[in-house]
Design an enzyme around this catalytic site. Sequence first.
Site, PDB file in Angstrom:
ATOM      1  N   SER A  10      -9.065   3.422  40.832  1.00 28.04           N
ATOM      2  CA  SER A  10      -9.798   3.874  41.583  1.00 28.04           C
ATOM      3  C   SER A  10      -9.643   5.450  41.930  1.00 28.04           C
ATOM      4  O   SER A  10     -10.390   6.202  41.766  1.00 28.04           O
ATOM      5  CB  SER A  10     -10.146   3.068  42.946  1.00 28.04           C
ATOM      6  OG  SER A  10     -10.573   1.822  42.506  1.00 28.04           O
ATOM      7  N   GLY A  12      -7.229   7.459  40.670  1.00 32.51           N
ATOM      8  CA  GLY A  12      -7.110   8.001  39.418  1.00 32.51           C
ATOM      9  C   GLY A  12      -8.181   8.727  38.745  1.00 32.51           C
ATOM     10  O   GLY A  12      -8.221   9.754  38.593  1.00 32.51           O
ATOM     11  N   LYS A  73      -0.577   1.612  39.951  1.00 32.77           N
ATOM     12  CA  LYS A  73       0.073   0.710  40.833  1.00 32.77           C
ATOM     13  C   LYS A  73       1.563   0.903  41.155  1.00 32.77           C
ATOM     14  O   LYS A  73       2.025   0.783  39.629  1.00 32.77           O
ATOM     15  CB  LYS A  73      -0.372  -0.888  40.909  1.00 32.77           C
ATOM     16  CG  LYS A  73      -1.946  -1.125  40.991  1.00 32.77           C
ATOM     17  CD  LYS A  73      -2.388  -0.877  42.277  1.00 32.77           C
ATOM     18  CE  LYS A  73      -3.734  -1.587  42.617  1.00 32.77           C
ATOM     19  NZ  LYS A  73      -4.059  -1.269  44.094  1.00 32.77           N
ATOM     20  N   LYS A 177       3.417   8.237  55.574  1.00 27.60           N
ATOM     21  CA  LYS A 177       2.497   7.492  54.701  1.00 27.60           C
ATOM     22  C   LYS A 177       2.816   6.094  54.739  1.00 27.60           C
ATOM     23  O   LYS A 177       1.891   5.178  54.897  1.00 27.60           O
ATOM     24  CB  LYS A 177       2.101   8.178  53.503  1.00 27.60           C
ATOM     25  CG  LYS A 177       1.170   7.386  52.679  1.00 27.60           C
ATOM     26  CD  LYS A 177       1.125   7.867  51.087  1.00 27.60           C
ATOM     27  CE  LYS A 177       0.146   6.991  50.345  1.00 27.60           C
ATOM     28  NZ  LYS A 177       0.203   7.487  48.958  1.00 27.60           N
ATOM     29  N   ASN A 181       0.684   2.725  55.656  1.00 26.46           N
ATOM     30  CA  ASN A 181       0.252   1.803  54.855  1.00 26.46           C
ATOM     31  C   ASN A 181       0.915   0.382  55.402  1.00 26.46           C
ATOM     32  O   ASN A 181      -0.116  -0.580  55.216  1.00 26.46           O
ATOM     33  CB  ASN A 181       0.909   1.938  53.397  1.00 26.46           C
ATOM     34  CG  ASN A 181      -0.058   2.940  52.685  1.00 26.46           C
ATOM     35  OD1 ASN A 181      -1.170   3.436  53.079  1.00 26.46           O
ATOM     36  ND2 ASN A 181       0.446   3.664  51.605  1.00 26.46           N
ATOM     37  N   ASN A 195     -10.744  -1.174  57.650  1.00 28.02           N
ATOM     38  CA  ASN A 195      -9.614  -0.388  58.354  1.00 28.02           C
ATOM     39  C   ASN A 195      -9.976  -0.183  60.048  1.00 28.02           C
ATOM     40  O   ASN A 195      -9.227  -0.461  60.939  1.00 28.02           O
ATOM     41  CB  ASN A 195      -9.631   0.961  57.910  1.00 28.02           C
ATOM     42  CG  ASN A 195      -8.835   0.921  56.460  1.00 28.02           C
ATOM     43  OD1 ASN A 195      -8.459  -0.285  56.088  1.00 28.02           O
ATOM     44  ND2 ASN A 195      -8.500   2.051  55.949  1.00 28.02           N
ATOM     45  N   SER A 246      -9.174  -1.428  52.422  1.00 18.44           N
ATOM     46  CA  SER A 246      -7.870  -0.826  52.186  1.00 18.44           C
ATOM     47  C   SER A 246      -7.649  -1.521  50.603  1.00 18.44           C
ATOM     48  O   SER A 246      -8.103  -2.370  49.980  1.00 18.44           O
ATOM     49  CB  SER A 246      -6.693  -1.431  52.953  1.00 18.44           C
ATOM     50  OG  SER A 246      -6.635  -2.676  52.669  1.00 18.44           O
ATOM     51  N   SER A 247      -6.859  -0.461  49.921  1.00 18.61           N
ATOM     52  CA  SER A 247      -6.552  -0.942  48.469  1.00 18.61           C
ATOM     53  C   SER A 247      -5.889  -2.390  48.419  1.00 18.61           C
ATOM     54  O   SER A 247      -6.213  -3.066  47.218  1.00 18.61           O
ATOM     55  CB  SER A 247      -5.519  -0.110  47.920  1.00 18.61           C
ATOM     56  OG  SER A 247      -4.436   0.019  48.612  1.00 18.61           O
ATOM     57  N   GLU A 259       0.548  -4.613  46.117  1.00 12.60           N
ATOM     58  CA  GLU A 259       1.789  -3.721  46.128  1.00 12.60           C
ATOM     59  C   GLU A 259       2.666  -3.931  47.458  1.00 12.60           C
ATOM     60  O   GLU A 259       3.252  -3.039  48.018  1.00 12.60           O
ATOM     61  CB  GLU A 259       1.030  -2.138  46.360  1.00 12.60           C
ATOM     62  CG  GLU A 259       0.509  -1.819  44.971  1.00 12.60           C
ATOM     63  CD  GLU A 259       0.151  -0.124  45.062  1.00 12.60           C
ATOM     64  OE1 GLU A 259       0.741   0.389  44.230  1.00 12.60           O
ATOM     65  OE2 GLU A 259      -0.814   0.394  45.878  1.00 12.60           O
TER      66      GLU A 259
END
Length: 299
Positions: A10, A12, A73, A177, A181, A195, A246-247, A259
């Site tokens: 997404s 990238g 990732k 960051k 996260n 979020n 969120s991812s 992750e």
Amino acid sequence: MDVLVFGAGSLGTLVGALLARVHDVTLVGRDPHVSHVRERGVTVSGAIEAQTTPDATTESDGHRADLAVVTVKSFDTPAAAAALSTGAFDAVLSLQNGLPEDELAARLDAPVLAGTATYGARLHEPGHVECTGIGRVVLGARDGGTDPRAERVGKAFRDAGIETLVASDMPRRLWEKLAVNAGINAVTALARVENGALADDPGRELAHRAARETARVARAEGVSLSNRRAERALDEVVEATSANRSSMLQDVDDERRTEVEAIHGVVVARAEAHRLSVPTNRTLADLLRTWEAGRGVRE
């Protein structure tokens, strides 16, 4: 500038498509996405609308470019570093979650720049990425200070219309960051909320606890990040990306590996090295690890 974007997911794809407005860009990813991009280009919709035609390939070895942007990732960082080590680049920029820069630097001859990106992105289908929110790319020397390569990369991003800041305090920004996260990703993924749900309690307090713990570990690592600053950064991102998923929530929705190790796992591991207690991050990590094991996606 010749740019290789290693990891056409997404983020990238979005970054590569925007850079391709003025630069020569090659995306490295998987089919069928790569085949579609090669044949028809990339459609960007949402907060930004664009149609660009970067090159695309599934071949990961032997590339040469002025800049390699790493957007895989975090758990794919070792494989990315191995592939990039077969090529030649003037600089490598990580826009990944966690703290992967040292791992990249250990494997690559090219200087590694640190970066963060708050653009929201979601890959809907091959060749189509939605920008779910305009954010900012911040980049600079991974150990802090100034770097002329960072200035050149920052200009290249700005020339392509990407909101970009070249910063001299990247260690603090990376930990900030990470605190954001840690506050957002697991909570939204486990609660299955966007979020914006973290703007109010009980989600807000839970997210703040995770962010405060991360800031405490950062200080033990010699990085100046106050609890108040970490909480403020978290609240600002929640407000600015209230409609975003969120991812990690996207990964859980799609039953993919998360992750967790690069975010909560790193906080727990670094805390243990300093004999600090981080119960919120530990609990969130264990819950996500349990979910991954139950879905058969944990490695």
